[in-house]
Design a protein around this motif. Structure first.
Motif, PDB file in Angstrom:
ATOM      1  N   VAL A 106       0.866  -1.185   0.000  1.00 40.65           N
ATOM      2  CA  VAL A 106       0.000   0.000   0.000  1.00 40.65           C
ATOM      3  C   VAL A 106       0.896   1.227   0.000  1.00 40.65           C
ATOM      4  CG1 VAL A 106      -1.765   1.289   1.252  1.00 40.65           C
ATOM      5  CG2 VAL A 106      -1.849  -1.210   1.203  1.00 40.65           C
ATOM      6  N   CYS A 107       0.725   2.059  -1.003  1.00 38.31           N
ATOM      7  CA  CYS A 107       1.517   3.275  -1.127  1.00 38.31           C
ATOM      8  C   CYS A 107       0.727   4.510  -0.688  1.00 38.31           C
ATOM      9  CB  CYS A 107       1.966   3.439  -2.577  1.00 38.31           C
ATOM     10  SG  CYS A 107       2.934   4.927  -2.858  1.00 38.31           S
ATOM     11  N   ARG A 108      -0.563   4.541  -1.057  1.00 34.06           N
ATOM     12  CA  ARG A 108      -1.414   5.668  -0.698  1.00 34.06           C
ATOM     13  C   ARG A 108      -2.767   5.155  -0.216  1.00 34.06           C
ATOM     14  NH1 ARG A 108       1.800   9.267  -3.189  1.00 34.06           N
ATOM     15  NH2 ARG A 108       2.178   9.048  -5.398  1.00 34.06           N
ATOM     16  N   VAL A 109      -3.340   5.867   0.729  1.00 34.44           N
ATOM     17  CA  VAL A 109      -4.700   5.603   1.192  1.00 34.44           C
ATOM     18  C   VAL A 109      -5.454   6.919   1.083  1.00 34.44           C
ATOM     19  CG1 VAL A 109      -6.141   4.914   3.138  1.00 34.44           C
ATOM     20  CG2 VAL A 109      -3.949   3.761   2.735  1.00 34.44           C
ATOM     21  N   ASP A 116       2.486  15.026  -4.439  1.00 29.69           N
ATOM     22  CA  ASP A 116       3.243  16.277  -4.279  1.00 29.69           C
ATOM     23  C   ASP A 116       3.390  16.678  -2.803  1.00 29.69           C
ATOM     24  OD1 ASP A 116       0.612  16.950  -3.775  1.00 29.69           O
ATOM     25  OD2 ASP A 116       0.599  18.711  -5.075  1.00 29.69           O
ATOM     26  N   GLU A 117       3.074  15.761  -1.894  1.00 35.85           N
ATOM     27  CA  GLU A 117       3.154  16.037  -0.458  1.00 35.85           C
ATOM     28  C   GLU A 117       4.532  15.655   0.075  1.00 35.85           C
ATOM     29  OE1 GLU A 117       0.677  14.693   3.570  1.00 35.85           O
ATOM     30  OE2 GLU A 117       0.030  13.994   1.609  1.00 35.85           O
ATOM     31  N   THR A 118       5.189  16.586   0.723  1.00 35.85           N
ATOM     32  CA  THR A 118       6.490  16.308   1.315  1.00 35.85           C
ATOM     33  C   THR A 118       6.290  15.567   2.633  1.00 35.85           C
ATOM     34  OG1 THR A 118       7.438  18.276   0.305  1.00 35.85           O
ATOM     35  CG2 THR A 118       8.640  17.323   2.168  1.00 35.85           C
ATOM     36  N   VAL A 119       6.914  14.407   2.740  1.00 37.49           N
ATOM     37  CA  VAL A 119       6.854  13.608   3.965  1.00 37.49           C
ATOM     38  C   VAL A 119       8.098  13.936   4.772  1.00 37.49           C
ATOM     39  CG1 VAL A 119       6.803  11.277   4.926  1.00 37.49           C
ATOM     40  CG2 VAL A 119       5.559  11.779   2.805  1.00 37.49           C
ATOM     41  N   GLU A 120       7.878  14.347   6.017  1.00 40.30           N
ATOM     42  CA  GLU A 120       8.989  14.693   6.894  1.00 40.30           C
ATOM     43  C   GLU A 120       8.971  13.793   8.116  1.00 40.30           C
ATOM     44  OE1 GLU A 120       9.077  18.874   7.709  1.00 40.30           O
ATOM     45  OE2 GLU A 120       8.868  19.390   5.602  1.00 40.30           O
ATOM     46  N   ALA A 125      15.736  12.118   5.760  1.00 37.84           N
ATOM     47  CA  ALA A 125      15.604  13.047   4.633  1.00 37.84           C
ATOM     48  C   ALA A 125      14.141  13.161   4.226  1.00 37.84           C
ATOM     49  CB  ALA A 125      16.431  12.540   3.453  1.00 37.84           C
ATOM     50  N   SER A 126      13.690  14.379   3.982  1.00 38.77           N
ATOM     51  CA  SER A 126      12.324  14.600   3.491  1.00 38.77           C
ATOM     52  C   SER A 126      12.215  14.052   2.080  1.00 38.77           C
ATOM     53  CB  SER A 126      11.999  16.093   3.491  1.00 38.77           C
ATOM     54  OG  SER A 126      12.065  16.597   4.802  1.00 38.77           O
ATOM     55  N   PHE A 127      11.016  13.625   1.682  1.00 38.07           N
ATOM     56  CA  PHE A 127      10.825  13.070   0.346  1.00 38.07           C
ATOM     57  C   PHE A 127       9.361  13.182  -0.063  1.00 38.07           C
ATOM     58  CE2 PHE A 127       9.697   9.694   3.169  1.00 38.07           C
ATOM     59  CZ  PHE A 127       8.705   8.964   2.523  1.00 38.07           C
ATOM     60  N   THR A 128       9.111  12.947  -1.341  1.00 35.24           N
ATOM     61  CA  THR A 128       7.740  12.770  -1.828  1.00 35.24           C
ATOM     62  C   THR A 128       7.642  11.327  -2.304  1.00 35.24           C
ATOM     63  OG1 THR A 128       8.336  13.587  -4.015  1.00 35.24           O
ATOM     64  CG2 THR A 128       7.364  15.181  -2.491  1.00 35.24           C
ATOM     65  N   GLU A 129       6.514  10.699  -2.013  1.00 37.12           N
ATOM     66  CA  GLU A 129       6.322   9.284  -2.335  1.00 37.12           C
ATOM     67  C   GLU A 129       5.981   9.121  -3.813  1.00 37.12           C
ATOM     68  OE1 GLU A 129       6.770   5.836  -2.434  1.00 37.12           O
ATOM     69  OE2 GLU A 129       6.669   6.277  -0.288  1.00 37.12           O
ATOM     70  N   SER A 130       6.793   8.364  -4.541  1.00 33.23           N
ATOM     71  CA  SER A 130       6.579   8.158  -5.982  1.00 33.23           C
ATOM     72  C   SER A 130       5.731   6.926  -6.272  1.00 33.23           C
ATOM     73  CB  SER A 130       7.929   8.017  -6.689  1.00 33.23           C
ATOM     74  OG  SER A 130       8.544   6.790  -6.300  1.00 33.23           O
ATOM     75  N   CYS A 131       5.632   6.014  -5.330  1.00 37.93           N
ATOM     76  CA  CYS A 131       4.914   4.740  -5.498  1.00 37.93           C
ATOM     77  C   CYS A 131       5.552   3.869  -6.583  1.00 37.93           C
ATOM     78  CB  CYS A 131       3.433   4.946  -5.782  1.00 37.93           C
ATOM     79  SG  CYS A 131       2.535   5.706  -4.418  1.00 37.93           S
ATOM     80  N   ALA A 139       8.824   5.430   6.593  1.00 35.33           N
ATOM     81  CA  ALA A 139       7.551   6.099   6.308  1.00 35.33           C
ATOM     82  C   ALA A 139       6.754   5.244   5.323  1.00 35.33           C
ATOM     83  CB  ALA A 139       7.798   7.489   5.740  1.00 35.33           C
ATOM     84  N   TYR A 140       5.803   4.484   5.838  1.00 37.64           N
ATOM     85  CA  TYR A 140       5.039   3.565   4.992  1.00 37.64           C
ATOM     86  C   TYR A 140       3.696   3.220   5.643  1.00 37.64           C
ATOM     87  CZ  TYR A 140       6.518   0.060   8.372  1.00 37.64           C
ATOM     88  OH  TYR A 140       6.720  -0.632   9.531  1.00 37.64           O
ATOM     89  N   TRP A 141       2.798   2.650   4.848  1.00 37.78           N
ATOM     90  CA  TRP A 141       1.518   2.159   5.356  1.00 37.78           C
ATOM     91  C   TRP A 141       1.712   0.729   5.858  1.00 37.78           C
ATOM     92  CZ3 TRP A 141      -2.687   4.813   6.467  1.00 37.78           C
ATOM     93  CH2 TRP A 141      -2.868   6.061   5.868  1.00 37.78           C
ATOM     94  N   ALA A 142       1.421   0.492   7.135  1.00 40.10           N
ATOM     95  CA  ALA A 142       1.493  -0.843   7.725  1.00 40.10           C
ATOM     96  C   ALA A 142       0.085  -1.446   7.739  1.00 40.10           C
ATOM     97  CB  ALA A 142       2.038  -0.775   9.146  1.00 40.10           C
ATOM     98  N   LEU A 143      -0.027  -2.716   7.364  1.00 36.88           N
ATOM     99  CA  LEU A 143      -1.298  -3.426   7.324  1.00 36.88           C
ATOM    100  C   LEU A 143      -1.389  -4.359   8.522  1.00 36.88           C
ATOM    101  CD1 LEU A 143      -3.927  -4.120   5.803  1.00 36.88           C
ATOM    102  CD2 LEU A 143      -2.596  -5.783   4.469  1.00 36.88           C
TER     103      LEU A 143
END
Length: 186
Positions: A106-109, A116-120, A125-131, A139-143
């Motif tokens: 899961v990349c986005r919910v 275009d959201e900066t994850v801090e 290091a800050s980043f934007t999720e490309s999937c 920084a990830y979605w845990a199931l």
């Protein structure tokens, strides 16, 4: 919110697939409108726990963590085994997988984190999720899954695309940052 999902016996699915492949498929039968009962889920985790206990189908809990969005709690009516991805779809929760791993990761919910959201995350290091592939380890979605409302959360051993659920179970998604993996509502 309570939602209904129609399930088919495995043999019926094979017949539907065979008809579709042969070009003789009829349009899928329409289902009754989704049934819902309003359940606002901006309260403490105890409210989420009590609402999942009242669900006779499959409960869904989404905790956006540091993404600063209200948590979601849904109940999907089910009378048999259901794919976790179908439960999410019926609950009105959109998920996006990765290019490399599809819906197993899961990349986005509900479009979070946005492209275009900066994850801090503190110390990272800050980043934007490309999937594109695996999300960052910090920084990830845990199931998560619970076999009964009073059971402890267990980290899912399968991805959303292959995980099967049953009535009485709960699915949880938590946006996890840092080195600890919190459970839904913690």
């Amino acid at each position: 919110m309570k939602r209904t999902l129609r399930t088919y016996a495995p043999g019926a699915l094979a017949l539907i697939a065979a008809l579709a492949l042969s070009g003789c498929a009829q349009p899928a039968p329409s289902t009754a409108p989704l049934t819902s009962t309003a359940e606002s889920n901006t309260a403490e985790s105890s409210t989420a726990e009590s609402s999942t206990a009242d669900c006779s189908g499959v409960s869904v809990v989404v905790d956006f963590g540091t993404l600063k969005a209200d948590p979601l709690t849904e109940c999907v009516d089910a009378d048999g085994a259901l794919a976790a991805s179908a439960v999410m779809q019926t609950a009105g929760i959109s998920t996006e997988g990765t290019v490399e791993y599809g819906d197993q990761i899961v990349c986005r919910v509900n479009d979070r984190p946005a492209a275009d959201e900066t994850v801090e995350v503190a110390g990272e290091a800050s980043f934007t999720e490309s999937c594109a592939s695996m999300p960052a380890a910090y920084a990830y979605w845990a199931l998560w899954v619970k076999s009964t409302p009073d059971a402890d959360w267990a980290y899912a051993q399968e991805g959303l695309g292959s995980l099967q659920t049953a009535p009485g179970e709960t699915l949880g998604l938590v946006y996890t940052t840092g080195t600890e993996t919190p459970t839904p509502g913690s």
